[in-house]
Write a protein that holds these residues in place. Structure first.
Motif, PDB file in Angstrom:
ATOM      1  N   VAL A 123     -10.079  -0.161  20.833  1.00 48.67           N
ATOM      2  CA  VAL A 123     -10.788   1.084  21.150  1.00 48.67           C
ATOM      3  C   VAL A 123     -10.311   2.145  20.167  1.00 48.67           C
ATOM      4  CG1 VAL A 123     -11.414   2.728  22.947  1.00 48.67           C
ATOM      5  CG2 VAL A 123     -10.784   0.381  23.574  1.00 48.67           C
ATOM      6  N   ARG A 124     -11.233   2.689  19.422  1.00 47.54           N
ATOM      7  CA  ARG A 124     -10.873   3.616  18.351  1.00 47.54           C
ATOM      8  C   ARG A 124     -10.798   5.065  18.802  1.00 47.54           C
ATOM      9  NH1 ARG A 124     -11.203   2.707  12.648  1.00 47.54           N
ATOM     10  NH2 ARG A 124     -10.826   0.500  12.302  1.00 47.54           N
ATOM     11  N   CYS A 125     -11.551   5.431  19.823  1.00 43.85           N
ATOM     12  CA  CYS A 125     -11.594   6.841  20.214  1.00 43.85           C
ATOM     13  C   CYS A 125     -12.090   6.964  21.643  1.00 43.85           C
ATOM     14  CB  CYS A 125     -12.527   7.605  19.258  1.00 43.85           C
ATOM     15  SG  CYS A 125     -12.614   9.378  19.539  1.00 43.85           S
ATOM     16  N   ALA A 126     -11.600   7.960  22.366  1.00 45.89           N
ATOM     17  CA  ALA A 126     -12.081   8.277  23.718  1.00 45.89           C
ATOM     18  C   ALA A 126     -12.017   9.781  23.907  1.00 45.89           C
ATOM     19  CB  ALA A 126     -11.255   7.556  24.780  1.00 45.89           C
ATOM     20  N   ASP A 141     -15.832  -3.491  19.240  1.00 47.90           N
ATOM     21  CA  ASP A 141     -16.777  -4.444  19.828  1.00 47.90           C
ATOM     22  C   ASP A 141     -18.223  -3.987  19.635  1.00 47.90           C
ATOM     23  OD1 ASP A 141     -17.199  -2.431  21.701  1.00 47.90           O
ATOM     24  OD2 ASP A 141     -16.205  -3.480  23.352  1.00 47.90           O
ATOM     25  N   LYS A 142     -18.400  -2.892  18.839  1.00 45.83           N
ATOM     26  CA  LYS A 142     -19.711  -2.353  18.454  1.00 45.83           C
ATOM     27  C   LYS A 142     -20.444  -1.661  19.596  1.00 45.83           C
ATOM     28  CE  LYS A 142     -20.393  -5.656  14.670  1.00 45.83           C
ATOM     29  NZ  LYS A 142     -21.307  -6.642  14.056  1.00 45.83           N
ATOM     30  N   THR A 143     -19.705  -1.202  20.591  1.00 40.90           N
ATOM     31  CA  THR A 143     -20.331  -0.456  21.685  1.00 40.90           C
ATOM     32  C   THR A 143     -19.746   0.944  21.791  1.00 40.90           C
ATOM     33  OG1 THR A 143     -18.746  -1.172  23.400  1.00 40.90           O
ATOM     34  CG2 THR A 143     -20.704  -2.565  23.028  1.00 40.90           C
ATOM     35  N   VAL A 144     -20.583   1.848  22.267  1.00 36.21           N
ATOM     36  CA  VAL A 144     -20.158   3.159  22.741  1.00 36.21           C
ATOM     37  C   VAL A 144     -20.388   3.153  24.235  1.00 36.21           C
ATOM     38  CG1 VAL A 144     -20.649   5.632  22.723  1.00 36.21           C
ATOM     39  CG2 VAL A 144     -20.676   4.351  20.579  1.00 36.21           C
ATOM     40  N   GLU A 162     -25.328  -3.056  13.860  1.00 31.01           N
ATOM     41  CA  GLU A 162     -25.076  -2.904  12.433  1.00 31.01           C
ATOM     42  C   GLU A 162     -23.610  -2.602  12.129  1.00 31.01           C
ATOM     43  OE1 GLU A 162     -27.671   0.117  11.060  1.00 31.01           O
ATOM     44  OE2 GLU A 162     -29.505  -0.999  11.502  1.00 31.01           O
ATOM     45  N   GLY A 163     -22.849  -2.232  13.123  1.00 28.63           N
ATOM     46  CA  GLY A 163     -21.441  -1.917  12.887  1.00 28.63           C
ATOM     47  C   GLY A 163     -20.828  -1.232  14.083  1.00 28.63           C
ATOM     48  N   PHE A 164     -19.555  -0.879  13.953  1.00 25.92           N
ATOM     49  CA  PHE A 164     -18.863  -0.206  15.051  1.00 25.92           C
ATOM     50  C   PHE A 164     -18.636   1.257  14.691  1.00 25.92           C
ATOM     51  CE2 PHE A 164     -15.541  -2.082  12.355  1.00 25.92           C
ATOM     52  CZ  PHE A 164     -14.730  -0.983  12.100  1.00 25.92           C
ATOM     53  N   ALA A 165     -18.340   2.050  15.712  1.00 23.07           N
ATOM     54  CA  ALA A 165     -18.099   3.478  15.518  1.00 23.07           C
ATOM     55  C   ALA A 165     -16.604   3.735  15.394  1.00 23.07           C
ATOM     56  CB  ALA A 165     -18.677   4.274  16.680  1.00 23.07           C
ATOM     57  N   ASN A 166     -16.253   4.625  14.449  1.00 23.80           N
ATOM     58  CA  ASN A 166     -14.868   5.052  14.292  1.00 23.80           C
ATOM     59  C   ASN A 166     -14.509   6.196  15.227  1.00 23.80           C
ATOM     60  OD1 ASN A 166     -14.055   3.370  12.061  1.00 23.80           O
ATOM     61  ND2 ASN A 166     -15.284   4.660  10.706  1.00 23.80           N
ATOM     62  N   PHE A 167     -15.517   6.946  15.648  1.00 19.25           N
ATOM     63  CA  PHE A 167     -15.266   8.199  16.358  1.00 19.25           C
ATOM     64  C   PHE A 167     -16.451   8.504  17.265  1.00 19.25           C
ATOM     65  CE2 PHE A 167     -15.403  12.816  16.796  1.00 19.25           C
ATOM     66  CZ  PHE A 167     -14.072  13.165  16.959  1.00 19.25           C
ATOM     67  N   VAL A 168     -16.173   9.131  18.390  1.00 22.85           N
ATOM     68  CA  VAL A 168     -17.231   9.519  19.323  1.00 22.85           C
ATOM     69  C   VAL A 168     -16.840  10.839  19.976  1.00 22.85           C
ATOM     70  CG1 VAL A 168     -16.258   8.289  21.304  1.00 22.85           C
ATOM     71  CG2 VAL A 168     -18.722   8.648  21.178  1.00 22.85           C
ATOM     72  N   ASP A 169     -17.838  11.660  20.326  1.00 20.13           N
ATOM     73  CA  ASP A 169     -17.548  12.909  21.029  1.00 20.13           C
ATOM     74  C   ASP A 169     -18.810  13.420  21.714  1.00 20.13           C
ATOM     75  OD1 ASP A 169     -16.061  14.994  22.017  1.00 20.13           O
ATOM     76  OD2 ASP A 169     -15.820  16.029  20.090  1.00 20.13           O
TER      77      ASP A 169
END
Length: 373
Positions: A123-126, A141-144, A162-169
């Motif tokens: 998990v990259r970001c929460a 795992d390519k999910t938000v 297409e890919g995974f996210a590094n960051f979410v907000d």
């Protein structure tokens, strides 16, 4: 770099330290020593009385951000901790880790409340929603995923094959989430309708971080192509490309009022910029945007029922800004740096003639910034 306060900012680094930079003339910088491996994330509490940090050493620390700073260590993760985020009221903390879990903590009691463990990869970001009722997370795992903090369940999930996210907000109103992709994209999702609203592919490399302007009308992105880009969400287009870092830009954050933003890069630099969004009468800016809100295409953030996601690519009318670096450079020994150890712990840019003037680089500081790996 993760957080900007009106008169100071905090940065985290692979040099195992976190720094507080005081922006007033002839003021001191504080270097907090305690983590034994790279510090991946740092954030001020909403009232500025605490600083939280997350590290490769599998721990989270809470610091009192002053010269007599104290820190306490929170241990529960079994792998590197990627991100840390305070709730809006400052009572809770959410952390994301390579152990595939998200954990929620009580700040005042300094104890683990619960874990969320449905991700199947790191998990990259929460991040908390503005009201604290939801958590958004992104994983390799390519999910938000969107989580309900009361019932402790995943209530929604967005998949990007297409890919995974590094960051979410979350955006300031809490109705949308933005994701920064390793596949060079930035996506804006409406969580009320489970629908992709806007899709930007304006970078040439992975996007590492995104920050919302407090108005919710703009985002700024930091990417490994060495640029920062500012998008106007109401007009649905790229408006500025900023050059300044020599190498990947790893983090960016607006100040609380939005009048400044700071960026951190793999070039060991922390740069502070003037936003200049408020140089014109705010009502005139909003009037300009409202004329665009009700047009037929493309769908915009304020549309109630956008018909389909609208991709946005680089457009010729965007403005590129390369600062001349006629700015304060704190690579020198002025201001002095004060080390605060764990022993004291408790447990001339161009101008734009359009409606919005260009951002302006005003400050440069050196500090090795931790890259997302």
């Amino acid at each position: 770099m993760r957080t900007v306060k009106p008169s100071r900012k905090a940065s985290s680094s692979l040099d195992k330290f976190l720094m507080i930079w005081n922006l007033k003339p002839q003021s001191r910088a504080f270097r907090f020593v305690g983590h034994v491996e790279a510090v991946n994330s740092v954030q001020f509490s909403p009232d500025g009385q605490l600083l939280a940090s997350a590290s490769q050493d599998r721990t989270v620390r809470l610091w009192v951000p002053c010269i007599h700073g104290e820190s306490s260590v929170l241990k529960a993760h079994t792998a590197a901790v990627r991100s840390v985020n305070f709730s809006h009221d400052g009572h809770f903390l959410v952390t994301a880790s390579n152990d595939k879990s998200i954990k929620m903590w009580s700040v005042h009691r300094q104890r683990l409340l619960f874990s969320l463990s449905q991700h199947t990869h790191w998990v990259r970001c929460a991040k908390f929603s503005p009201d604290g009722r939801l958590i958004a997370s992104c994983s390799e795992d390519k999910t938000v995923r969107i989580w309900d903090t009361t019932n402790k369940v995943c209530v929604d999930s967005f998949t990007d094959y297409e890919g995974f996210a590094n960051f979410v907000d979350f955006n300031p109103s809490g109705t949308c989430v933005v994701s920064a992709g390793a596949n060079h994209t930035v996506k804006l999702w409406d969580i009320r309708m489970n629908k992709l609203l806007q899709h930007y592919k304006v970078h040439r490399a992975e996007v590492n971080c995104v920050s919302f302007h407090p108005s919710g009308n703009y985002i700024i992105t930091a990417a490994s192509d060495g640029t920062l880009k500012i998008m106007d969400l109401l007009e649905g287009r790229l408006i500025y490309t900023l050059h300044g870092h020599k190498g990947p830009v790893l983090s960016v954050a607006f100040s609380k009022g939005g009048e400044k933003f700071a960026s951190g890069g793999a070039d060991s630099q922390v740069l502070l910029w003037n936003t200049n969004f408020d140089a014109f009468n705010r009502k005139e800016v909003l009037k300009h945007h409202l004329r665009r809100t009700h047009t037929d295409d493309p769908p915009h953030l304020l549309d109630i029922y956008p018909r389909s996601p609208h991709p946005h690519n680089v457009k010729s009318q965007s403005i590129e800004i390369s600062p001349n670096f006629d700015v304060t450079d704190l690579q020198t020994l002025d201001p002095p740096v004060i080390d605060i150890g764990s022993s004291s712990s408790f447990s001339s840019p161009a101008t734009n003639k359009g409606l919005i003037p260009v951002p302006e680089l005003i400050y440069s500081q050196y500090h090795q910034i931790y890259p997302y790996l």
